[in-house]
Design an enzyme around this catalytic site. Structure first.
Site, PDB file in Angstrom:
ATOM      1  N   LYS A  47       0.844  -1.205   0.000  1.00 41.62           N
ATOM      2  CA  LYS A  47       0.000   0.000   0.000  1.00 41.62           C
ATOM      3  C   LYS A  47       0.874   1.248   0.000  1.00 41.62           C
ATOM      4  O   LYS A  47       0.619   2.198  -0.736  1.00 41.62           O
ATOM      5  CB  LYS A  47      -0.958  -0.018   1.206  1.00 41.62           C
ATOM      6  CG  LYS A  47      -2.076  -1.057   1.048  1.00 41.62           C
ATOM      7  CD  LYS A  47      -2.882  -1.310   2.313  1.00 41.62           C
ATOM      8  CE  LYS A  47      -3.845  -2.461   2.091  1.00 41.62           C
ATOM      9  NZ  LYS A  47      -4.619  -2.868   3.266  1.00 41.62           N
ATOM     10  N   GLN A  91      -4.988  -1.809   9.484  1.00 38.17           N
ATOM     11  CA  GLN A  91      -4.799  -3.117   8.853  1.00 38.17           C
ATOM     12  C   GLN A  91      -5.369  -4.224   9.741  1.00 38.17           C
ATOM     13  O   GLN A  91      -5.092  -4.263  10.945  1.00 38.17           O
ATOM     14  CB  GLN A  91      -3.299  -3.340   8.580  1.00 38.17           C
ATOM     15  CG  GLN A  91      -3.004  -4.565   7.750  1.00 38.17           C
ATOM     16  CD  GLN A  91      -3.559  -4.504   6.328  1.00 38.17           C
ATOM     17  OE1 GLN A  91      -3.681  -3.442   5.731  1.00 38.17           O
ATOM     18  NE2 GLN A  91      -3.916  -5.638   5.784  1.00 38.17           N
ATOM     19  N   ASP A 114     -11.370   2.199   4.054  1.00 39.96           N
ATOM     20  CA  ASP A 114     -11.723   0.785   3.920  1.00 39.96           C
ATOM     21  C   ASP A 114     -13.236   0.573   3.897  1.00 39.96           C
ATOM     22  O   ASP A 114     -13.697  -0.549   3.681  1.00 39.96           O
ATOM     23  CB  ASP A 114     -11.151  -0.011   5.106  1.00 39.96           C
ATOM     24  CG  ASP A 114      -9.898  -0.772   4.731  1.00 39.96           C
ATOM     25  OD1 ASP A 114      -9.762  -1.136   3.548  1.00 39.96           O
ATOM     26  OD2 ASP A 114      -9.057  -0.998   5.618  1.00 39.96           O
TER      27      ASP A 114
HETATM   28  N1  GUN Z   1      -6.651  -7.300   5.740  1.00 42.28           N
HETATM   29  C1  GUN Z   1      -6.847  -8.024   4.616  1.00 42.28           C
HETATM   30  N2  GUN Z   1      -7.423  -7.262   3.682  1.00 42.28           N
HETATM   31  C2  GUN Z   1      -7.613  -6.040   4.228  1.00 42.28           C
HETATM   32  C3  GUN Z   1      -8.181  -4.820   3.748  1.00 42.28           C
HETATM   33  O1  GUN Z   1      -8.649  -4.691   2.614  1.00 42.28           O
HETATM   34  N3  GUN Z   1      -8.186  -3.801   4.638  1.00 42.28           N
HETATM   35  C4  GUN Z   1      -7.690  -3.913   5.879  1.00 42.28           C
HETATM   36  N4  GUN Z   1      -7.745  -2.859   6.664  1.00 42.28           N
HETATM   37  N5  GUN Z   1      -7.172  -5.017   6.352  1.00 42.28           N
HETATM   38  C5  GUN Z   1      -7.134  -6.071   5.521  1.00 42.28           C
END
Ligand code: GUN
Length: 287
Positions: A47, A91, A114
């Site tokens: 990211k 995350q 998200d």
């Molecule tokens: N863990 C696995 N996929 C994601 C996601 O798209 N967002 C977040 N915050 N955590 C994750």
């Protein structure tokens, strides 16, 4: 046909680059990482990399696995107040002693890149514009890029998580699909998956979906990313299912890169929402 998530994400990235260059200021994403989950570290690294490529500031807030909840909440509250921060991402998964719902719902919904806060999930459920979770949004964008028709189709999603299965079901429903969510307690799972025109695997078990679970010429979307015998594999047994499906996403280079592009789209959307609010408040101040 292989649905090329990587290639599609690169094409979309070029478009986003132009859009981001036109913005009047550099936008900022804050990423909160708690603990040392290896997969999470890799996702977060990717990211940051995408943000750097696109001229977005990304800041990391790392906490050890035993960090008390209140100090994480404090950081989120500070980020909510910081006008220089446009997006906040926590995350997942979080260590067990932390309350995921409380932490996520401390994020200002207008910075919730998200789309996981109650406000954004509610908007999704109610067909109101809001921020959509990145992975389901990436799935829908990829299907759209390939002009795969969804209306009236039988869509079966295996997996009911808040990150993928549930929100994806709503997005599919919005496109007039007939949606089934299957999961670990589903009886005769094979009969259910075999009925799908579009089958989405979001289970988290390597190579779970076998050829005999898939209808001939179905579209198969693999959301899984699993480390298996020191390789990355999906939830679909690709080598078997590719022979049966009319279209299939690979792992890697399928939904993974689409998720990151969707996240960036969400950061831009959050920025625009914040600007709109700021302009409205300015106007109110004048009158
Ligand atoms: N863990 C696995 N996929 C994601 C996601 O798209 N967002 C977040 N915050 N955590 C994750």
């Amino acid at each position: 046909m292989i649905l090329d998530g990587k290639g599609t994400s690169e094409k979309l990235t070029e478009k986003l680059k132009i859009e981001i260059e036109k913005l009047p200021k550099k936008i900022t994403l804050a990423i909160i990482l708690v603990g040392d989950n290896e997969a999470s570290k890799t996702y977060v690294k990717n990211k940051h990399k995408k943000c750097a490529e696109l001229g977005i500031n990304s800041k990391e807030f790392y906490f050890p696995a035993n960090e008390p909840q209140k100090s994480i909440l404090k950081v989120i509250k500070n980020l909510n107040e910081d006008v220089k921060v446009n997006g906040i991402l926590v995350q997942l998964p979080l260590p067990n002693h932390l309350d995921e719902d409380v932490i996520i719902n401390t994020i200002d919904p207008n910075k919730d890149v998200d789309g996981l806060t109650l406000a954004n999930q509610g908007k999704l459920f109610m067909n109101k514009p809001g921020i959509e979770p990145a992975t389901p949004k990436g799935v829908m964008t990829l299907l759209d890029e390939y002009h795969i028709d969804i209306q009236g189709k039988k869509v079966v999603i295996v997996g009911r998580s808040k990150l993928v299965g549930k929100p994806l079901a709503i997005l599919m429903l919005k496109k007039n699909a007939t949606v089934t969510i299957a999961h670990s307690k589903t009886v005769s799972l094979k009969d259910v998956t075999k009925d799908a025109d579009i089958l989405v695997a979001a289970i988290g078990v390597p190579k779970f979906i076998k050829a005999d679970m898939v209808k001939k010429d179905a579209v198969v979307i693999d959301v899984g990313i699993n480390r298996f015998e020191s390789k990355l594999v999906g939830d679909v047994d690709f080598d078997e299912v590719v022979e049966i499906a009319s279209a299939i996403t690979p792992v890697p280079k399928g939904i993974g890169p689409m998720t990151i592009v969707s996240l960036i789209q969400n950061v831009i959307e959050c920025y625009k929402i914040q600007e709109e609010i700021r302009l409205k408040e300015q106007d109110l101040g004048k009158n």
